[in-house]
Structure formats: structure tokens, C-alpha cells
Design an enzyme around this catalytic site. Structure first.
Site, PDB file in Angstrom:
ATOM      1  N   GLU A  12       1.666  -0.061  -4.894  1.00  0.00           N
ATOM      2  CA  GLU A  12       0.781   1.058  -5.190  1.00  0.00           C
ATOM      3  C   GLU A  12       1.583   2.332  -4.970  1.00  0.00           C
ATOM      4  OE1 GLU A  12      -3.094   3.556  -3.668  1.00  0.00           O
ATOM      5  OE2 GLU A  12      -1.847   2.416  -2.288  1.00  0.00           O
ATOM      6  N   VAL A  64     -13.369   4.076  -5.570  1.00  0.00           N
ATOM      7  CA  VAL A  64     -14.780   4.061  -5.200  1.00  0.00           C
ATOM      8  C   VAL A  64     -14.944   4.594  -3.773  1.00  0.00           C
ATOM      9  CG1 VAL A  64     -16.812   2.612  -4.804  1.00  0.00           C
ATOM     10  CG2 VAL A  64     -15.310   2.147  -6.762  1.00  0.00           C
ATOM     11  N   PHE A  95      -4.091   5.144 -15.767  1.00  0.00           N
ATOM     12  CA  PHE A  95      -5.020   4.430 -16.650  1.00  0.00           C
ATOM     13  C   PHE A  95      -6.452   4.640 -16.149  1.00  0.00           C
ATOM     14  CE2 PHE A  95      -7.411   1.116 -18.620  1.00  0.00           C
ATOM     15  CZ  PHE A  95      -6.725   0.736 -19.765  1.00  0.00           C
ATOM     16  N   HIS A  96      -6.643   4.457 -14.847  1.00  0.00           N
ATOM     17  CA  HIS A  96      -7.972   4.673 -14.270  1.00  0.00           C
ATOM     18  C   HIS A  96      -8.438   6.099 -14.493  1.00  0.00           C
ATOM     19  CE1 HIS A  96     -10.527   6.279 -11.043  1.00  0.00           C
ATOM     20  NE2 HIS A  96     -11.181   5.150 -11.190  1.00  0.00           N
ATOM     21  N   HIS A  97      -7.570   7.077 -14.196  1.00  0.00           N
ATOM     22  CA  HIS A  97      -7.985   8.478 -14.280  1.00  0.00           C
ATOM     23  C   HIS A  97      -8.363   8.866 -15.707  1.00  0.00           C
ATOM     24  CE1 HIS A  97      -6.662   8.401 -10.288  1.00  0.00           C
ATOM     25  NE2 HIS A  97      -5.528   9.072 -10.367  1.00  0.00           N
ATOM     26  N   ASP A 138       0.823  -1.206   0.000  1.00  0.00           N
ATOM     27  CA  ASP A 138       0.000   0.000   0.000  1.00  0.00           C
ATOM     28  C   ASP A 138       0.860   1.260   0.000  1.00  0.00           C
ATOM     29  OD1 ASP A 138      -2.620   1.422   0.475  1.00  0.00           O
ATOM     30  OD2 ASP A 138      -1.534   2.022   2.284  1.00  0.00           O
ATOM     31  N   ALA A 139       0.519   2.201  -0.861  1.00  0.00           N
ATOM     32  CA  ALA A 139       1.045   3.578  -0.847  1.00  0.00           C
ATOM     33  C   ALA A 139       2.535   3.649  -0.557  1.00  0.00           C
ATOM     34  CB  ALA A 139       0.256   4.419   0.154  1.00  0.00           C
ATOM     35  N   VAL A 140       3.339   3.057  -1.425  1.00  0.00           N
ATOM     36  CA  VAL A 140       4.786   3.068  -1.175  1.00  0.00           C
ATOM     37  C   VAL A 140       5.377   4.461  -1.320  1.00  0.00           C
ATOM     38  CG1 VAL A 140       5.020   0.660  -1.883  1.00  0.00           C
ATOM     39  CG2 VAL A 140       5.425   2.473  -3.564  1.00  0.00           C
ATOM     40  N   HIS A 141       4.630   5.409  -1.920  1.00  0.00           N
ATOM     41  CA  HIS A 141       5.123   6.784  -1.971  1.00  0.00           C
ATOM     42  C   HIS A 141       5.188   7.407  -0.573  1.00  0.00           C
ATOM     43  CE1 HIS A 141       0.710   6.762  -2.689  1.00  0.00           C
ATOM     44  NE2 HIS A 141       0.719   7.733  -1.796  1.00  0.00           N
ATOM     45  N   HIS A 180     -10.931  -0.247  -4.628  1.00  0.00           N
ATOM     46  CA  HIS A 180     -11.447   0.217  -3.340  1.00  0.00           C
ATOM     47  C   HIS A 180     -11.185   1.699  -3.119  1.00  0.00           C
ATOM     48  CE1 HIS A 180      -7.241  -0.255  -2.036  1.00  0.00           C
ATOM     49  NE2 HIS A 180      -7.543   0.626  -1.114  1.00  0.00           N
TER      50      HIS A 180
END
Length: 628
Positions: free
Chosen positions: A311, A407, A338-340, A274-277, A404
Site C-alpha cells: 500500500e 470507509v 482508481f478508487h478516488h 501497510d503504508a510503505v510510503h 477499510h
């Protein structure tokens, strides 16, 4: 400043160095804890009899003892310097919640997956789910009851949102505070093992979402033991984990051992980081490189294929580049771009990060490269962002129309079902599933689930609960987000599976199943590569034409991202092409197909596409006429 990758930090702990309570046989249990802040540590055994046993100090701040007369089920806490008592930082089970005692767990389990060797990354079609809301039971066993339906759908991997122990019984899982403990509300460690075993028997891989950038706020007692956190860095969710300061070698060991334990003890096939940034490292050896290498080594030792997926919002190709090319050596990364690009086209939304997207050209670039914002100026960030990703192989990108985050991080938890029409749902599915990347579906997407996926928590601390409510309201001033603490918010997020039996939703499920089958069976679509790929945007139209090929198998998909019919001259190589699927077909509750069953192309073909639709044609080997 300590270099977190200094010699001695090493990979995962060996059998003698595993933290926590480890049964040794003969009624003995070894207790080992890293507590450099304490001069003296005792283990306070609460059952079956109340007693305290001192632990022996070891090098680098560890404390350890082998204690007789301890069996599985015994409950205990650690006593620091004769004062306060705390649960184990490597607790395997917290039966009384985040503030209660830890429990000794017997890791033995009768597995039936001896022949399982895992899946190659290119064979993954991922299905993300939240254990608590996926089934009426809200447990691992409840998930098992739905696995046959997922096999029929055609997915090949199940991705579980985090299951590490968090406060209460309702949570997305990203507030976990005991990384080694599987939440008992879901079925505990044996429940997770039953689920993984059941998945493997059906040929499904299992990916687990893990959080190594922060811990939740309630029940987090790690700072009492040692420098698990640092004030040199800060995440949006609280203190950053100490991966580069004094003591960070042992923090890294704690995290890496946790990662490897999912692979070895629980037979998990992959980790989604999760959120490796929000993982901050100022040292030569990054924790991501070290963790990835350790997990891959665990997989090799078990002769199983395992993967590590990151991510990140940095659009940094170094995440998946090999170590010898200056990268971190991870297997794949989520492509939010891609999603955006897709979401902006389908919904017209331009708020927040969507302001950087909106044109068909953006989606074509995502299809071609993986990232869209790859070094260019970002309006949302007001600076340049990302780096080119053309050289990153296609299977190293995980892409999606919903997940997740996208949404649940909306104020009202709206799925695409609530935001776009029925035809656009099928168009979104085709855009994702026909791409050369690894696709991910979010639970219920395949039949157009109508329940929202809301943000929910179950904090026991009233002040913390109120702070979460205020935070949600402040983040979405234009809306009134449901109360995260309310049980009703959680219940509203539970899948309403009866919807899937209604005609239009049943048609959508059949459509997803068909497109997934074509993705697997047509060689041109099963080949995940950016090289045999040509993506073009038709001038003056919101139409994208994508051609993929492999050997003598070829496929062409034409996508119309417009609310009006589109008649275009599409570039289609010379030859005879057969229609495999038109998303507007009445078979899938569409308005009716306008695409011909066969076309003979001389290089371009005049095609008419229904609004918000796509048509897929194929030539050569690997298909048997139309999809029906």
C-alpha cells in the site's frame, strides 16, 4: 551512516537464529533476544515455577540461553541489567495483554493443506475483512463459519486486517506492538492456523495485512532493548522504525523473519504491507526489496506461490518493477487513484484528495494505466506527483470501490451504501470487477451492508485514549466522530448479516455473484492485461466504453456515470454481440433494462443506458448467451 543492507543482515533468520522463545524438545527452550542496550539480560520465568536464568551475550547485541524445564504455556519476561522487566520483542503470545508476560507457544499444528500450492496473482479476487467485526463471534472460528458463503460469492482470496497483538480487544490492528504474537481475542495462533487451513481446503488463498512502518503507542517497550526506532525520520503515527541507521541490520532481520514466519509457520499466501510510503530508508538496498526477496524465497522453499502487495500513496511504479530494472520486486500495489476517480464520479465529493478527480476521463485513465496522477500536477498536494505506470502489468494493481481505509477514515464511517443510490452500487461493482486489474471487495460490500465501519480503539491508558479522541475531533472539525474508545462504536461496526436476506440486498448479492462468475468464465474478462484493451469516453456524455478481448473472445462494457438516461453512439466492433448483463435489469431490483438482447454492429451502435448503470456485451467464445 550504516547501510541497512550490509552483508550479514541477510534474509530471514535460520532455525538457530530465530528470536523469541523456541521449544527444542526434551523440555528445553531457547530464549534469544536482541538487546544491545543492555549489558546483562535474564529471562524471568514466572510459571510453572518462579526463577531467573541469565542469558549469554552473543555478537551484535544478542543474548541467548537454552533453559531446561520449560514447556509450552510457560510465562516469562526479560530483565534488563537487573532492573526493569519487559515482554519479549518477539513474543508469540501475550495472554495478559500488552503489559503482561509473554508465553511460550508450541508451534505444532496438524495441517490438512499439503496439496495447496497457492494462486497466481491474476487469479485473485480479494475479500478484505476485519476479524473482530466480521462475525458475531469476532474470532477466526467465526470467520470460518462464513467461508462457504464467500466461496459461493466467487472470491478467491481472503485478506485479513492486522492480527498482531495490540492494546485491549478492540482495534483495527494498525496499533500492533507485538508483531510475532497473534491476538488472543481473535483466537490466538492456533485459531489463525485453523482459519488458514479451512481457507485452503476451500481453495481460498489468505493474505495478511502487516505493519512495518510503525508500532502502536501502548505496550511498546522496544526502545528499552535497542535502536528499533529512529528520530531521523517520523511517521504520522509516531517514531519510524530504524531501517537505515546504526543497528538497522538486526532490525531488518527482526522484521524480515517476522514476514517469513507468517509464510512458513502459518501457511499465509501473501502479505499486504501497510503504508510503505512511511517506511524511510536512506541506503542502497531498500528494506522492501530485501523483504520481498526473502518472502519469495520462503515460498519457493515450500513450493508455494506467495505474493507481497504494497500500500503506497506515492504512485511509484518502482515498487513492482523487477530488481534488475531498478525496482523493488514486489508483486502488486494498491491503486488509490482508481478508487478516488470512481468515488468522485459516484458521489460528487471534491474535498481533500478527491479534488484531483471528478471526470470520466480520470476513470478511463485509471482503467488504462493504473495510476491517474502519474507525474502531473496535483491540486491536493500543490506539486507534481507520481510517475507513469503504463508499463506496469495489469495484475500488479489491486483496485477497489471500498476498503477499510476509504470507509473507516471517514468521520462517520460511511460505506457507499450510505453515500449513493442502489443503482450506483451496482455500477461501482461493475467498474471494479470488469477491469483488467485484481479486484478487492470490502466485507459486506457484496450485499450493501448498512452498518458503518468506524474507527475504534481500546487503549488502557486514559491519557492516550483522550489524545485519540481529541485527534479524531481535530481531523474532522466539520463532524462529530463517534468516541473511538466506546464499546458501542465497535458494536456499531459489526456486520448486520440479516440485511442480506432483504429483497434489494439479496438482489445485490446475486448481482455481485453473477458479475464475478462472468469475470472468471469469459476469456476476454479473465485475461488481466492492458494490451488487449480499448477505453474511450463519449464526448458530451458521462459515458465510458471499455472493450477487452482475448483470442476470439471479446467483451464491451458501457458505463453511464450520470443521474439521467444516456443515449450514445458507442464504438462497438463489427459483428453480433449478446447482452450478458444490464445492471438496470429488474432481476437486480433495477428500473428495467433498455439495452437490446443482441446487437449487430457495423462499427458503432446506438445504445440507451439507464441512469447510473452499465451494460456488458460479449461476442465469440466463452459465454453461453445471457447471464441468466
Amino acid at each position: 551512516m550504516s547501510d541497512g543492507g550490509a552483508p550479514g543482515a541477510g534474509p530471514a533468520a535460520g532455525p538457530a537464529d530465530i528470536p523469541g522463545a523456541v521449544l527444542l524438545g526434551g523440555g528445553r527452550c531457547r530464549f534469544r533476544v536482541w538487546a544491545p542496550n543492555a549489558r546483562a539480560v535474564q529471562v524471568h520465568l514466572l510459571s510453572p515455577e518462579d526463577r531467573r536464568v541469565p542469558l549469554e551475550p552473543r555478537e551484535r547485541g544478542y543474548h541467548e540461553a537454552v533453559v531446561p524445564g520449560v514447556a509450552a504455556g510457560a510465562r516469562y519476561r526479560y530483565v534488563l541489567d537487573g532492573g526493569a522487566e519487559y515482554p519479549d520483542p518477539a513474543s508469540r503470545l501475550q495472554p495478559e495483554g500488552v503489559h503482561g508476560p509473554s508465553q511460550v507457544v508450541d508451534p505444532e499444528f496438524t495441517w490438512a493443506d499439503a496439496g495447496w500450492r497457492g494462486l497466481g496473482l491474476a487469479d485473485h479476487i480479494i475479500y478484505e475483512l476485519h476479524v473482530g467485526t466480521f462475525s458475531p463471534e469476532g474470532t477466526f472460528d467465526g470467520v470460518i463459519g462464513e467461508l462457504d458463503a464467500l466461496v459461493d460469492l466467487g472470491v478467491t482470496a481472503v485478506e485479513l486486517m492486522p492480527v498482531a497483538h495490540f492494546a485491549g480487544t478492540r482495534n483495527w490492528g494498525y496499533d500492533g506492538v507485538y508483531l510475532y504474537a497473534v491476538h488472543p481475542a481473535y483466537g490466538g495462533p492456533d485459531g489463525l492456523k485453523r482459519l488458514v487451513d479451512a481457507c485452503h481446503r476451500r481453495g481460498l488463498a489468505v493474505i495478511l495485512d502487516v505493519v512495518y512502518n510503525h508500532l502502536g503507542p501502548e505496550g511498546n517497550y522496544l526502545a528499552a532493548f535497542g535502536p528499533y526506532f529512529t528520530d531521523r525520520h517520523r511517521t504520522p503515527w509516531g517514531d519510524a522504525i530504524n531501517f537505515d541507521g546504526p543497528g538497522s541490520d538486526e532490525v531488518r532481520r527482526w522484521v524480515i523473519d517476522n514476514a517469513c514466519r507468517w509464510i512458513t509457520e502459518f501457511h499465509i499466501d501473501g502479505l499486504r504491507l501497510d503504508a510503505v510510503h512511511a517506511i524511510f530508508v536512506e541506503s542502497a538496498l531498500h528494506i522492501l526489496e530485501e523483504l520481498g526477496a526473502a518472502v519469495h524465497e520462503c515460498g519457493r522453499g515450500l513450493r508455494r506461490r506467495v505474493c507481497v502487495i504494497a500500500e503506497s500513496n506515492l504512485n511509484d511504479p518502482r515498487l513492482t518493477r523487477s530488481v534488475d530494472r531498478g525496482g523493488y520486486g514486489l508483486d502488486a500495489v494498491w491503486s488509490d487513484d482508481f478508487h478516488h476517480a470512481l468515488h468522485a464520479l459516484l458521489t460528487g465529493e471534491r474535498i481533500r484528495y478527491y479534488q484531483d478527480f471528478g471526470g470520466v476521463d480520470d476513470l478511463a485513465l485509471a482503467w488504462t494505466e493504473g495510476f491517474v496522477i502519474s507525474g502531473r500536477y496535483s491540486l491536493y498536494r500543490r506539486r507534481r506527483h507520481g510517475a507513469p505506470s503504463r508499463d506496469v502489468p495489469a495484475p500488479r494493481f489491486v483496485i477497489f470501490a471500498q476498503n477499510h481505509d476509504q470507509v473507516g477514515n471517514r468521520a462517520l464511517g460511511e460505506r457507499l451504501t450510505h453515500l449513493v443510490g442502489f443503482e450506483a452500487l451496482k455500477l461501482a461493482a461493475g467498474t471494479v470487477l470488469l477491469s483488467p486489474f485484481v479486484p478487492l471487495l470490502f466485507m459486506g460490500e457484496e450485499y450493501g451492508e448498512t452498518a458503518p465501519f468506524l474507527y475504534f480503539t481500546d487503549h488502557g491508558d486514559p491519557a492516550l485514549a483522550e489524545a485519540v479522541r481529541r485527534g479524531r475531533r481535530a481531523e474532522y472539525p466539520e463532524s462529530e466522530p463517534p468516541d473511538p474508545q466506546s464499546p458501542e462504536t465497535y458494536e456499531r461496526s459489526r456486520l448486520k448479516r440479516g440485511v442480506a436476506r432483504e429483497p434489494r440486498h439479496r438482489a445485490l448479492l446475486d448481482f455481485y455473484t453473477t458479475v464475478i462468475r462472468l469475470r472468471k468464465s469469459v476469456p476476454a474478462l479473465a485475461n488481466l492485461s492492458k494490451e488487449p484493451l480499448d477505453v474511450r469516453v463519449i464526448d458530451g456524455a458521462r459515458v465510458m466504453v471499455a472493450r477487452r478481448w482475448r483470442g476470439d473472445s471479446a467483451a464491451v462494457a458501457t458505463f453511464n456515470f450520470s443521474a439521467a438516461p444516456a443515449t450514445v453512439e458507442a464504438p462497438v466492433p463489427a459483428g453480433r454481440w449478446t447482452l450478458l448483463v444490464d445492471s438496470a435489469d429488474t432481476r437486480w431490483a433495477g428500473p428495467g433494462s433498455a439495452a437490446p438482447q443482441q446487437i449487430d454492429s457495423g462499427g458503432t451502435v446506438r445504445l440507451t443506458l439507464a441512469p447510473w448503470s452499465f451494460a456488458l456485451f460479449a461476442s465469440g467464445a466463452g459465454f453461453e448467451g445471457r447471464s441468466s
